[in-house]
Design a protein around this motif. Sequence first.
Motif, PDB file in Angstrom:
ATOM      1  N   TYR A 232       0.833  -1.207   0.000  1.00 31.48           N
ATOM      2  CA  TYR A 232       0.000   0.000   0.000  1.00 31.48           C
ATOM      3  C   TYR A 232       0.863   1.251   0.000  1.00 31.48           C
ATOM      4  CZ  TYR A 232       0.873   0.543   5.049  1.00 31.48           C
ATOM      5  OH  TYR A 232       1.477   0.717   6.275  1.00 31.48           O
ATOM      6  N   HIS A 233       0.279   2.331  -0.540  1.00 31.58           N
ATOM      7  CA  HIS A 233       1.025   3.586  -0.515  1.00 31.58           C
ATOM      8  C   HIS A 233       0.635   4.411   0.707  1.00 31.58           C
ATOM      9  CE1 HIS A 233      -2.585   5.078  -2.848  1.00 31.58           C
ATOM     10  NE2 HIS A 233      -2.447   6.058  -1.992  1.00 31.58           N
ATOM     11  N   GLY A 234       1.568   5.201   1.150  1.00 22.97           N
ATOM     12  CA  GLY A 234       1.335   6.116   2.262  1.00 22.97           C
ATOM     13  C   GLY A 234       1.876   7.481   1.882  1.00 22.97           C
ATOM     14  N   VAL A 235       1.200   8.513   2.392  1.00 15.86           N
ATOM     15  CA  VAL A 235       1.538   9.878   1.979  1.00 15.86           C
ATOM     16  C   VAL A 235       1.925  10.718   3.189  1.00 15.86           C
ATOM     17  CG1 VAL A 235       0.656  11.935   0.815  1.00 15.86           C
ATOM     18  CG2 VAL A 235      -0.080   9.666   0.056  1.00 15.86           C
ATOM     19  N   LEU A 236       3.045  11.387   3.045  1.00 15.83           N
ATOM     20  CA  LEU A 236       3.518  12.350   4.042  1.00 15.83           C
ATOM     21  C   LEU A 236       3.334  13.741   3.434  1.00 15.83           C
ATOM     22  CD1 LEU A 236       7.048  12.148   5.657  1.00 15.83           C
ATOM     23  CD2 LEU A 236       6.513  14.087   4.221  1.00 15.83           C
ATOM     24  N   THR A 237       2.882  14.697   4.236  1.00  8.60           N
ATOM     25  CA  THR A 237       2.779  16.070   3.742  1.00  8.60           C
ATOM     26  C   THR A 237       4.004  16.847   4.208  1.00  8.60           C
ATOM     27  OG1 THR A 237       0.378  15.921   3.879  1.00  8.60           O
ATOM     28  CG2 THR A 237       1.321  18.125   3.627  1.00  8.60           C
ATOM     29  N   ASN A 240       6.882  20.934   1.038  1.00  8.37           N
ATOM     30  CA  ASN A 240       6.858  21.037  -0.422  1.00  8.37           C
ATOM     31  C   ASN A 240       5.729  20.246  -1.057  1.00  8.37           C
ATOM     32  OD1 ASN A 240       8.587  22.698  -1.729  1.00  8.37           O
ATOM     33  ND2 ASN A 240      10.332  21.307  -1.583  1.00  8.37           N
ATOM     34  N   GLY A 241       4.816  19.718  -0.248  1.00  9.63           N
ATOM     35  CA  GLY A 241       3.699  18.956  -0.812  1.00  9.63           C
ATOM     36  C   GLY A 241       3.750  17.488  -0.426  1.00  9.63           C
ATOM     37  N   PHE A 242       2.904  16.682  -1.100  1.00  8.47           N
ATOM     38  CA  PHE A 242       2.773  15.261  -0.767  1.00  8.47           C
ATOM     39  C   PHE A 242       4.006  14.457  -1.207  1.00  8.47           C
ATOM     40  CE2 PHE A 242      -2.168  15.389  -1.300  1.00  8.47           C
ATOM     41  CZ  PHE A 242      -2.311  15.833   0.008  1.00  8.47           C
ATOM     42  N   VAL A 243       4.368  13.458  -0.392  1.00  5.87           N
ATOM     43  CA  VAL A 243       5.420  12.495  -0.747  1.00  5.87           C
ATOM     44  C   VAL A 243       4.800  11.099  -0.645  1.00  5.87           C
ATOM     45  CG1 VAL A 243       7.680  11.544  -0.162  1.00  5.87           C
ATOM     46  CG2 VAL A 243       7.237  13.996   0.157  1.00  5.87           C
ATOM     47  N   TYR A 244       4.785  10.354  -1.768  1.00  2.00           N
ATOM     48  CA  TYR A 244       4.148   9.031  -1.829  1.00  2.00           C
ATOM     49  C   TYR A 244       5.207   7.930  -1.767  1.00  2.00           C
ATOM     50  CZ  TYR A 244      -0.461  10.772  -3.326  1.00  2.00           C
ATOM     51  OH  TYR A 244      -1.691  11.386  -3.401  1.00  2.00           O
ATOM     52  N   ALA A 284       5.993   7.591  -5.605  1.00  2.00           N
ATOM     53  CA  ALA A 284       6.159   6.175  -5.962  1.00  2.00           C
ATOM     54  C   ALA A 284       4.824   5.522  -5.639  1.00  2.00           C
ATOM     55  CB  ALA A 284       7.288   5.534  -5.165  1.00  2.00           C
ATOM     56  N   PHE A 285       4.092   5.079  -6.669  1.00  2.00           N
ATOM     57  CA  PHE A 285       2.669   4.723  -6.525  1.00  2.00           C
ATOM     58  C   PHE A 285       2.434   3.351  -7.171  1.00  2.00           C
ATOM     59  CE2 PHE A 285      -1.846   4.910  -7.250  1.00  2.00           C
ATOM     60  CZ  PHE A 285      -2.368   5.788  -6.320  1.00  2.00           C
ATOM     61  N   PRO A 286       2.451   2.254  -6.375  1.00  2.00           N
ATOM     62  CA  PRO A 286       2.318   0.913  -6.958  1.00  2.00           C
ATOM     63  C   PRO A 286       0.869   0.553  -7.272  1.00  2.00           C
ATOM     64  CG  PRO A 286       2.570   0.757  -4.590  1.00  2.00           C
ATOM     65  CD  PRO A 286       2.611   2.231  -4.922  1.00  2.00           C
ATOM     66  N   CYS A 287       0.657  -0.055  -8.444  1.00  2.00           N
ATOM     67  CA  CYS A 287      -0.689  -0.481  -8.842  1.00  2.00           C
ATOM     68  C   CYS A 287      -0.752  -1.958  -9.233  1.00  2.00           C
ATOM     69  CB  CYS A 287      -1.199   0.341 -10.029  1.00  2.00           C
ATOM     70  SG  CYS A 287      -1.677   2.015  -9.606  1.00  2.00           S
ATOM     71  N   ALA A 288       0.395  -2.635  -9.321  1.00  2.00           N
ATOM     72  CA  ALA A 288       0.367  -4.043  -9.748  1.00  2.00           C
ATOM     73  C   ALA A 288       1.625  -4.748  -9.273  1.00  2.00           C
ATOM     74  CB  ALA A 288       0.286  -4.137 -11.273  1.00  2.00           C
ATOM     75  N   ALA A 289       1.513  -6.075  -9.126  1.00  2.00           N
ATOM     76  CA  ALA A 289       2.689  -6.891  -8.821  1.00  2.00           C
ATOM     77  C   ALA A 289       2.506  -8.247  -9.487  1.00  2.00           C
ATOM     78  CB  ALA A 289       2.843  -7.061  -7.314  1.00  2.00           C
ATOM     79  N   LEU A 290       3.505  -8.674 -10.240  1.00  2.00           N
ATOM     80  CA  LEU A 290       3.528 -10.039 -10.763  1.00  2.00           C
ATOM     81  C   LEU A 290       4.204 -10.893  -9.712  1.00  2.00           C
ATOM     82  CD1 LEU A 290       4.843  -9.282 -14.379  1.00  2.00           C
ATOM     83  CD2 LEU A 290       2.470  -9.805 -13.720  1.00  2.00           C
ATOM     84  N   CYS A 291       3.654 -12.094  -9.480  1.00  2.00           N
ATOM     85  CA  CYS A 291       4.211 -12.943  -8.427  1.00  2.00           C
ATOM     86  C   CYS A 291       4.355 -14.364  -8.961  1.00  2.00           C
ATOM     87  CB  CYS A 291       3.260 -12.910  -7.234  1.00  2.00           C
ATOM     88  SG  CYS A 291       3.762 -13.978  -5.916  1.00  2.00           S
ATOM     89  N   ALA A 305       6.667   9.747 -10.071  1.00  2.00           N
ATOM     90  CA  ALA A 305       6.489  11.193 -10.257  1.00  2.00           C
ATOM     91  C   ALA A 305       5.338  11.518 -11.213  1.00  2.00           C
ATOM     92  CB  ALA A 305       7.797  11.848 -10.717  1.00  2.00           C
ATOM     93  N   ASP A 306       4.303  10.684 -11.198  1.00  2.00           N
ATOM     94  CA  ASP A 306       3.135  10.870 -12.077  1.00  2.00           C
ATOM     95  C   ASP A 306       3.557  11.081 -13.528  1.00  2.00           C
ATOM     96  OD1 ASP A 306       1.643  10.638  -9.779  1.00  2.00           O
ATOM     97  OD2 ASP A 306       0.467  12.453 -10.111  1.00  2.00           O
ATOM     98  N   THR A 307       4.632  10.400 -13.951  1.00  2.00           N
ATOM     99  CA  THR A 307       5.174  10.664 -15.288  1.00  2.00           C
ATOM    100  C   THR A 307       5.550   9.389 -16.037  1.00  2.00           C
ATOM    101  OG1 THR A 307       6.041  12.764 -14.461  1.00  2.00           O
ATOM    102  CG2 THR A 307       6.955  11.982 -16.548  1.00  2.00           C
ATOM    103  N   VAL A 308       6.274   8.490 -15.385  1.00  2.00           N
ATOM    104  CA  VAL A 308       6.759   7.266 -16.025  1.00  2.00           C
ATOM    105  C   VAL A 308       6.462   6.069 -15.124  1.00  2.00           C
ATOM    106  CG1 VAL A 308       8.605   8.455 -17.299  1.00  2.00           C
ATOM    107  CG2 VAL A 308       9.055   7.543 -14.999  1.00  2.00           C
ATOM    108  N   THR A 309       6.750   4.853 -15.638  1.00  2.00           N
ATOM    109  CA  THR A 309       6.474   3.631 -14.874  1.00  2.00           C
ATOM    110  C   THR A 309       7.774   2.898 -14.572  1.00  2.00           C
ATOM    111  OG1 THR A 309       4.370   3.450 -16.025  1.00  2.00           O
ATOM    112  CG2 THR A 309       5.148   1.478 -14.881  1.00  2.00           C
ATOM    113  N   GLY A 310       7.931   2.494 -13.329  1.00  2.00           N
ATOM    114  CA  GLY A 310       9.117   1.751 -12.906  1.00  2.00           C
ATOM    115  C   GLY A 310       8.748   0.366 -12.401  1.00  2.00           C
TER     116      GLY A 310
END
Length: 329
Positions: A232-237, A240-244, A284-291, A305-310
């Motif tokens: 799960y993701h967690g957010v700190l404020t 400078n804004g949110f950190v995921y 850093a926002f995870p939406c899937a995992a292959l297992c 960074a709401d831009t690319v996928t890692g």
Amino acid sequence: MSIKIIGEQSIPNIPWQDRPAGCNDVIWRYDANPVIERNATPTSNSIFNSAVIKFGDGYAGVFRCDNKERVMQIHVGFSDDGINWDINPERIHFECEDEEVGTFHYAYDPRVVFIEDRYYITWCNGYAGAPTIGVGYTFDFKTFHQLENAFLPFNRNGVLFPRKINGNYAMLSRPSDSGHTPFGDIYYSESPDMEFWGKHRHVMAPRGGWESTKIGAGPIPIETSEGWLMIYHGVLTSCNGFVYSFSTALLDLEKPWKVIARCKEYLLSPQTLYECVGDVPNVAFPCAALCDADTGKLAIYYGCADTVTGVAFGKVDEIVKYTLDNSSV
Ligand code: BMA
């Protein structure tokens, strides 16, 4: 302790790199991240919080592509190796019996899971201009069908479990507001038919540090002998804004609203250039995992960074053990 993965598939060709020499982290990044660049289709401004799944001999995925008008859309894509993706430049058009529900406003942050005989997709769906959880399915990633939205607005991060629980379909979600939501707990709901959702239960609240503002489920939970492994993701404020960032918890197999263990630390936080610099920095926002059930190898797909996928790698038994050893609930 012998930690077992239950009910997942063999994925012998799972994307994989061993932990780099000298690295002591529980999960580690693919060394050629990002795997999907922002302009991987001619129409895209950015391709990030996206879901992938084993499909045939390779992989299919549903990708969040914000286009150059900055409309948030989901697109289908295919890959032989889980790393090199061919993403359709057109958004997914769902067939829907109800015109009102099927009217497109926006779609983002998809998750994909195989249950029984089909692939279900959930996403953050604009309904009358407000975010809620859209639900659809496909058999072949060619034709897509849309069902009723799961909840009233405002809600985000709808994540299905990969099997029925207590005889019902089961979903995690995060009720929110219409904006960038400075709060957010994870809840659990059940449905007999993928249409009517109830039996709502509270799972967990944010609790400080890296997850002080809000939390939300990420990939489809992984069934293990020690409980559901929920990333799960967690957010700190920050000033400078949110950190995921993201980490893990273990949920009871039959009562998933009961938290067995919850890691105190993040397992991955935005620290590389592509996680810290982009349209929304420090995400850093995870939406899937292959297992891969045979080896416990895990490949986590996360938006950067709401831009690319890692992609990041880990071993399920090590992650479960670390969660239990560093837990406070
Ligand atoms: C959330 C969602 C995500 C996004 C994140 C950081 O509220 O909109 O899609 O990655 O914010 O901007």
